[in-house]
Design a protein around this motif. Structure first.
Motif, PDB file in Angstrom:
ATOM      1  N   GLY A 113       0.793  -1.223   0.000  1.00  0.00           N
ATOM      2  CA  GLY A 113       0.000   0.000   0.000  1.00  0.00           C
ATOM      3  C   GLY A 113       0.816   1.259   0.000  1.00  0.00           C
TER       4      GLY A 113
ATOM      5  N   LEU B  49      -5.682  -6.874  -1.574  1.00  0.00           N
ATOM      6  CA  LEU B  49      -4.651  -5.981  -1.048  1.00  0.00           C
ATOM      7  C   LEU B  49      -3.743  -6.712  -0.061  1.00  0.00           C
ATOM      8  CD1 LEU B  49      -6.853  -2.810  -0.573  1.00  0.00           C
ATOM      9  CD2 LEU B  49      -4.830  -2.928  -2.033  1.00  0.00           C
TER      10      LEU B  49
ATOM     11  N   MET C  42     -11.571  -1.169   2.033  1.00  0.00           N
ATOM     12  CA  MET C  42     -10.229  -0.580   1.990  1.00  0.00           C
ATOM     13  C   MET C  42     -10.091   0.451   3.105  1.00  0.00           C
ATOM     14  SD  MET C  42      -9.813   0.349  -2.065  1.00  0.00           S
ATOM     15  CE  MET C  42     -10.646  -0.612  -3.329  1.00  0.00           C
TER      16      MET C  42
ATOM     17  N   GLU D 202      -5.659   3.573   1.310  1.00  0.00           N
ATOM     18  CA  GLU D 202      -5.669   2.622   0.192  1.00  0.00           C
ATOM     19  C   GLU D 202      -6.657   3.049  -0.885  1.00  0.00           C
ATOM     20  OE1 GLU D 202      -4.604  -1.499   2.645  1.00  0.00           O
ATOM     21  OE2 GLU D 202      -6.673  -0.790   2.476  1.00  0.00           O
TER      22      GLU D 202
ATOM     23  N   ARG E  19      -5.222   5.984  -2.826  1.00  0.00           N
ATOM     24  CA  ARG E  19      -4.154   5.518  -3.708  1.00  0.00           C
ATOM     25  C   ARG E  19      -4.703   4.770  -4.912  1.00  0.00           C
ATOM     26  NH1 ARG E  19       1.197   5.531  -1.959  1.00  0.00           N
ATOM     27  NH2 ARG E  19       1.420   6.639   0.006  1.00  0.00           N
ATOM     28  N   SER E  20      -5.770   4.007  -4.693  1.00  0.00           N
ATOM     29  CA  SER E  20      -6.343   3.235  -5.804  1.00  0.00           C
ATOM     30  C   SER E  20      -6.930   4.139  -6.876  1.00  0.00           C
ATOM     31  CB  SER E  20      -7.423   2.278  -5.269  1.00  0.00           C
ATOM     32  OG  SER E  20      -8.608   2.968  -4.903  1.00  0.00           O
TER      33      SER E  20
END
Length: 591
Positions: A13, A473, A516, A520, A523-524
């Motif tokens: 991550g 993840l 998430m 996360e 960031r995704s």
């Protein structure tokens, strides 16, 4: 042995991508204000400065700063406000955040760009709550339409209506009411998923569809118990209607350019600066390249091309494009389909549907055909992205990718993608990380579909493998995140909320153990999404040397209470250092 590219840090991550040492050093200097080497020269005046709030960079080297400066479309400095003030000149645009949050511009990792614009110029069927309401909308459109013209709409979903249609077959309405209000105008109403459509008798007549028409490969003309065509066309059967309309991509040029404008405007209003177009014919690529070159394409596009293998073989070399010259268009992916959608029971499952035990869904492509596409992708240096929703479809694509990599001598950081990765057998979850396959998910699908998914799959299968982001993840897989618009609203805030809460419309959490974290999720939709298109050196984080693409939000989605997340609004969308959209929360900029 788990695949991990040498340039990606091992910490889960916290991927920063291929950040050049020179850029990282420049960022560090900007942050600390250190003096090294020869005496400083006067700093260059910036075109844009942002300060006065929280600036989250998504760059692990400098996660948060007080101020940002941009020049000629790129970030030139990050750090304390005192470090940036000398860069402000008479012509500098100064954005005072007034305590708000600035983040990298959202990267939409999977949606359909021209279809967003097209949805704006047809009936919006996401609003009606009953089939009768849909029929009424069509009747109104018929009254205003020129004789014989097509009536089109998109967005209906039988499982989201307040009451089941009557009469119906397998939960879908029959065409009779539609045909009664529109006997002379052909009607095409696309399902929310895009994987099915309802048509009226006139449309079937023009397409040559009757009760005896055979199902095309990978498709279904739904027939009732007596064998009568109901008007529901599943998966590739929709192509029969497209043929009757003259094929896809045949709208007048002016109408298609209008779609570009509407889609650009919609994306910018939602804070999106970069967009992965999940499959378009070469004719659409031609249109969008002209728009990118003449400056009328409002956002950055990374495109996947679609077509039969014969066409791919003839055109892939010509169409490969890393940058059209102004960072508005890149062509680097190939899109194929393994199966259909869960809502229309077209997703390909290992075991039969719980609510329709006679079917396991549909395989939309032959494995040998996909195998040839994989060979072409390797030959021409394209990323291969395959739509797979059902657990059987995901397993088949993972097997195919593994086979292709072995023949290629390894993955070699190809970053091939499975689009949706929606329902995965637990035995296959670790394979994404092991093979280096990117899971391209759409978090908002989970909360949109949640109320009816257990009916399709049953509780046990749903809990074990439906929308399993946490498991992916935790296994070390790269997860990128989009909306699949116009299937859903192209709204990153709603997608973020779904990612971290998995709450359906009534507030009930849908298997929340697969959610998430907020970091996360962001960031995704930023840095990891950029990684998914080999663009992490260009965008996805606020880093010196990268494009100055910034989204300013009215609320800090990383810290506010969960119930406040859906109320966050886009205040500014900044593209290449220029304000491309001002939201209602814009109170003016200034020092």
């Amino acid at each position: 042995m788990r695949f991990r590219p040498a340039h990606r840090p091992a910490a889960l991550g916290r991927r920063t991508g291929l950040l050049r040492p020179l850029l990282a050093a420049a960022a560090a200097l900007a942050m600390t204000g250190c003096d090294t080497g020869p005496p400083k020269v006067e700093q260059e005046t910036a075109d844009l400065v942002i300060w006065g709030g929280r600036i989250v960079t998504m760059d692990d080297a400098i996660p948060e700063v007080e101020a940002l400066a941009a020049k000629d479309g790129r970030i030139v400095a990050l750090g304390l406000r005192a470090d940036i003030e000398s860069r402000v000149g008479d012509a500098t645009e100064v954005v005072d955040l007034e305590g708000r949050l600035a983040i990298p511009g959202f990267v939409e990792a999977h949606a359909h760009f021209l279809s967003i614009g097209d949805a704006k110029i047809q009936l919006d069927l996401t609003v009606p709550e009953r089939w009768e309401d849909v029929v009424d909308l069509v009747a109104e459109a018929v009254a205003d339409a020129e004789p014989g013209t097509w009536i089109r709409g998109r967005g209906w979903h039988q499982d989201k209506w307040t009451e089941a249609p009557s009469p119906s077959f397998e939960g879908f309405p029959l065409h009779d009411a539609l045909s009664a209000v529109s006997p002379d105008h052909p009607v095409l109403l696309t399902h929310a998923s895009g994987h099915a459509a309802m048509v009226n008798a006139k449309a079937m007549e023009l397409a040559g569809i009757d009760d005896r028409t055979p199902d095309p490969p990978g498709g279904e003309i739904l027939r009732d118990a007596s064998g009568r065509a109901t008007g529901l066309l599943n998966e590739t059967a929709q192509g029969l209607i497209q043929d009757a309309r003259g094929g896809e991509g045949q709208a007048p040029e002016a109408e298609r350019l209008r779609m570009v404008e509407l889609a650009s405007r919609e994306c910018l209003s939602k804070g999106i600066t970069s967009f992965h177009d999940a499959g378009s014919p070469f004719t659409d690529v031609d249109l969008l390249r002209r728009s990118a070159d003449d400056g009328t394409l409002g956002i950055r596009l990374w495109m996947m091309v679609e077509g039969p293998n014969e066409e791919l073989a003839a055109k892939l070399a010509e169409y490969r494009l890393e940058d059209n010259g102004n960072q508005r268009l890149a062509v680097g992916g190939i899109k194929r389909y393994m199966d259909g959608a869960l809502g229309s029971r077209g997703a390909w499952l290992l075991e039969p549907y719980s609510d329709e035990p006679t079917t396991t869904g549909l395989a939309l492509s032959e494995v040998d055909d996909l195998r040839e596409t994989a060979r072409l992708a390797l030959e021409h240096r394209y990323q291969l992205a395959v739509h797979a929703i059902g657990d059987r479809a995901n397993r088949q694509v993972l097997d195919l990718f593994s086979e292709a990599f072995e023949g290629h001598g390894g993955n070699g950081d190809l970053r091939w993608r499975i689009e949706h990765a929606q329902h995965i057998d637990p035995a296959d979850l670790p394979r994404f990380a092991e093979l280096g396959i990117i899971a391209s998910v759409q978090a908002v699908h989970a909360t949109s579909d949640g109320p009816w998914v257990p009916e399709r799959l049953g509780h046990e299968r749903s809990e074990a493998g439906a929308y399993p982001w946490r498991a992916l993840l935790d296994s070390g897989a790269v997860v990128i995140n989009g909306t699949d618009a116009p299937v859903e609203d192209v709204d990153p805030i709603a997608n973020f909320y779904s990612s971290v809460t998995r709450r359906v419309a009534d507030g009930t959490p849908f298997y929340p153990g697969q959610a998430m974290s907020r970091d996360e999720a962001l960031r995704s939709m930023t840095l990891d999404a950029a990684y998914g298109a080999f663009q992490e050196d260009l965008l996805g984080s606020l880093t010196v040397g990268k494009l100055a693409d910034v989204t300013v939000l009215s609320k800090d989605i990383l810290t506010v209470a969960e119930e406040e997340l859906p109320t966050a609004e886009v205040v500014y969308t900044i593209l290449g250092g220029e304000i491309a959209h001002r939201g209602s929360g814009d109170r003016g900029s200034g020092g």
